[in-house]
Scaffold this motif. Structure first.
Motif, PDB file in Angstrom:
ATOM      1  N   ALA A 202      21.886  16.099 -24.277  1.00  0.00           N
ATOM      2  CA  ALA A 202      23.153  16.714 -23.658  1.00  0.00           C
ATOM      3  C   ALA A 202      23.193  16.951 -22.424  1.00  0.00           C
ATOM      4  CB  ALA A 202      23.549  17.977 -24.562  1.00  0.00           C
ATOM      5  N   ALA A 207      26.279  18.280 -19.887  1.00  0.00           N
ATOM      6  CA  ALA A 207      26.864  19.474 -20.636  1.00  0.00           C
ATOM      7  C   ALA A 207      25.860  20.856 -19.799  1.00  0.00           C
ATOM      8  CB  ALA A 207      26.337  19.360 -22.015  1.00  0.00           C
ATOM      9  N   THR A 211      27.963  24.506 -23.520  1.00  0.00           N
ATOM     10  CA  THR A 211      28.391  23.663 -24.375  1.00  0.00           C
ATOM     11  C   THR A 211      27.077  23.349 -25.382  1.00  0.00           C
ATOM     12  OG1 THR A 211      29.318  22.760 -22.350  1.00  0.00           O
ATOM     13  CG2 THR A 211      29.425  21.423 -24.285  1.00  0.00           C
ATOM     14  N   ARG A 215      28.342  23.522 -29.193  1.00  0.00           N
ATOM     15  CA  ARG A 215      28.508  22.388 -29.785  1.00  0.00           C
ATOM     16  C   ARG A 215      27.303  21.662 -30.686  1.00  0.00           C
ATOM     17  NH1 ARG A 215      32.749  19.761 -26.920  1.00  0.00           N
ATOM     18  NH2 ARG A 215      34.482  21.376 -26.935  1.00  0.00           N
TER      19      ARG A 215
END
Lengths: 306, 313
Positions: A202, A207, A211, A215
């Motif tokens: 990520a 990210a 996040t 997420r």
């Protein structure tokens, strides 16, 4: 141990011999095993009756007329079931139990939200981000878990009293929004069981930490978060000490404190008190029932880790 | 993290990039744990310092604060009720905790015998541990009633004249212990999980070596469960020393202070008599007592807790 014995005596190739009906020692073993099983179920069942009977007595008493409570031998099913005990009790208290329920639901929901948000953030920090002093701070947190709350609650009470927030819900809610060590510890364990490769991937995609938290980690640990929510629900719903100290106006009371008050005021009417006790327990039982599989699994997981 | 940085094509930009990343991680880390930091600074550290300060003084919340040095601690040393509350709490804890472990372990062992209707048994035994707090204290107040209570009615059936339970100085603490044991089903789940985690080959190997079921229980089941037992022992000792709700609701310390637990005494001093100085001193005493027993149990753990896969020195 019987499990092992079963394995030894029943799932071996010896069985065909027994069918020929010649080996008496095997028959004796079989009889012994059956007697063992009967004893096992007898012990289990009588234990279960002992554990369940107070709850049965509670429900039965809540449906009796006042006069039958003292009856010996105990009348388990009253001749005329007094459903109205529930309605009477609910409305005789001033204010009615509706108020206490609304208060308790409000506090409990606020605290579950606060606890989940804050504990998961803190647990994520400890589990995923490498920052200065992290391990030392984590150890400090573990150490504070051993501190009994009695040591700090007098200054905390005096603080709320000084700023005039005693007899409001804030002293019950704000501390829960600041996490507690136990839940952080538990959630951190769950976060650590998830591979950091996901984070790395990520991050390559640009990210940030938040996040990754919202997420990736949160969706992956939903069952664990559910377990913590249920435990937080049960704890807040049953909490007696803090509402007892902080709330004193009748209209502000929670179910736990109101129930106690109701019992002292209505000491002559045991069925009504038992009716309200049943009602106080229903939300906990309901949540337990709905979440049974997850709840038990969660305890099992944390128990093994402990 | 280091591997991740080297994977980045931009990592060739050198140490500046790396250190700025580290700085950002430091900031992010503290932001994430900030709720706990706030709690630690205000609700733990500051509160502990103030609590210690209050314990060296006299205050009732309305009329200021007067420093009295160690007077509260001296008073505690000569306070018969403090010692009584310590005895009551220790009696309660050191009977309830071991008995609870034996009972919950026993139920778990029974349920581990490949019985039918496991779900039903588990629910019946577990249910009482879910319902806790005021509701249970009220229910047991009636169950233990000497005249019409369920317990004495049951004893009568088997020909025993039950005692006066909560109204008897001798039987009041045992009443609380019985009530506490009713919640033993909570720990049962942990033991059940522990039992199911014991690898079967261990038992098979022992069987080949000719160990009977009793030997297998003593030399395999119990040692393999010691980490769970240890965990429960620690948590339950700490929890039982802080018993409050049931004592406050069911007896409020009576009869003749036979059930005056330490937290109940502290509550009376602080929130009924408004002697917050003395109450704080009592709280610190409780803290020290719990610490002493926790450390003792932790120390003892080295000699009896068996960790599979642990290199013993």
């Amino acid at each position: 141990m019987t499990v092992r014995e079963e394995k030894a005596y029943s799932s071996t190739p010896l069985q065909p011999i027994m069918r020929q009906g010649t080996d008496w020692s095997l028959v004796i073993l079989k009889v012994q095993r059956i007697i063992g099983r009967i004893l096992l179920y007898a012990v289990l069942a009588s234990g279960a009756v002992l554990f369940a009977i107070p709850l049965v007595w509670m429900v039965s008493t809540s449906l009796k007329p006042d006069g039958l409570v003292n009856n010996m031998p105990i009348v388990w099913i009253p001749p005329e079931i007094q459903w109205h005990n529930y309605v009477d009790a609910w409305n005789t208290s001033v204010p009615p139990f509706t108020t206490f329920y609304a208060n308790t639901i409000f506090i409990t929901v606020m605290n579950i939200i606060g606890l989940l948000v804050s504990s998961s953030l803190v647990a994520f920090g400890f589990a995923r981000i490498r920052f200065w002093g992290r391990d030392g701070i984590f150890l400090l947190m573990i150490a504070t878990m051993m501190l009994p709350k009695q040591v700090t609650f007098i200054p905390i009470y005096l603080f709320w009293a000084k700023i005039g927030l005693v007899n409001t819900f804030w002293p019950l809610i704000i501390p829960e929004w600041l996490t507690n060590g136990y839940n952080v510890f538990l959630l951190r364990q769950f976060f650590m069981s998830i591979s950091t490769e996901l984070d790395d991937a990520a991050r390559i995609d640009g990210a940030g930490w938040f996040t990754i938290y919202s997420r990736i980690l949160i969706p992956l640990t939903k069952p664990a978060i559910g377990v913590i929510a249920i435990q937080a629900f049960a704890w807040n719903w049953n909490n007696y000490f803090d509402p007892l100290i902080y709330l004193n106006e009748p209209s502000k009371l929670t179910v736990a404190v109101a129930l106690r008050l109701f019992q002292t005021q209505q000491s002559a009417h045991i069925p009504e008190t038992m009716a309200m006790t049943v009602v106080a327990l229903i939300p906990v039982l309901l949540v337990f029932y709905i979440a049974q599989a997850r709840f038990i699994q969660g305890i099992v997981i944390s128990g093994v880790k402990g | 993290m280091a591997t991740q940085i080297s994977v980045r094509p931009a990592s060739s930009a050198g140490p500046t990039r790396k250190s700025s990343q580290r700085r950002r991680d430091n900031i992010a880390g503290f932001l994430f744990i900030s709720p706990w930091i706030i709690q630690f600074v205000f609700l733990i550290s500051a509160a502990m310092i103030v609590s210690l300060g209050i314990s060296f003084g006299e205050t009732d919340l309305f009329n200021g604060y007067k420093f009295v040095g160690l007077a509260n601690y001296v008073r505690m040393w000569h306070d018969e009720l403090f010692w009584k509350s310590l005895r009551v709490t220790a009696y309660y804890t050191f009977v309830l905790v071991p008995a609870g472990i034996v009972i919950s372990l026993g139920i778990a062992l029974l349920m581990n015998q490949k019985v039918k209707f496991v779900g039903l048994w588990r629910t019946l035994y577990y249910l009482p541990s879910v319902v806790q707090g005021v509701a249970v204290a009220l229910l047991w107040g009636y169950v233990l009633n000497p005249r019409f209570g369920l317990l004495n009615a049951g004893l009568k059936v088997i020909g025993i004249q039950g005692p006066k339970w909560l109204f008897s100085e001798t039987w009041a603490v045992p009443s609380f212990i019985i009530m506490g044991l009713w919640g033993a089903g909570g720990a049962m789940l942990l033991y059940l999980a522990g039992l199911q985690g014991i690898p079967t080959p261990l038992y098979e190997a022992a069987e080949i070596d000719g160990a009977n079921s009793w030997n297998r229980f003593i030399h395999i089941t119990i040692p393999m469960l010691t980490p769970t037992i240890y965990f429960n022992l620690l948590l339950n000792i700490i929890g039982s020393f802080q018993v409050f709700t049931s004592a406050q609701i069911m007896t409020d310390g009576g009869p003749n202070n036979a059930t005056l637990t330490q937290v109940l005494y502290l509550y009376h001093m602080g929130f009924v008599n408004f002697q917050f100085g003395y109450a704080s001193a009592l709280a610190w005493a409780l803290f020290v007592i719990i610490m002493v027993f926790t450390v003792l149990v932790m120390r003892s753990g080295n000699s009896w807790v068996h960790y599979e896969g642990d290199l013993k020195k």
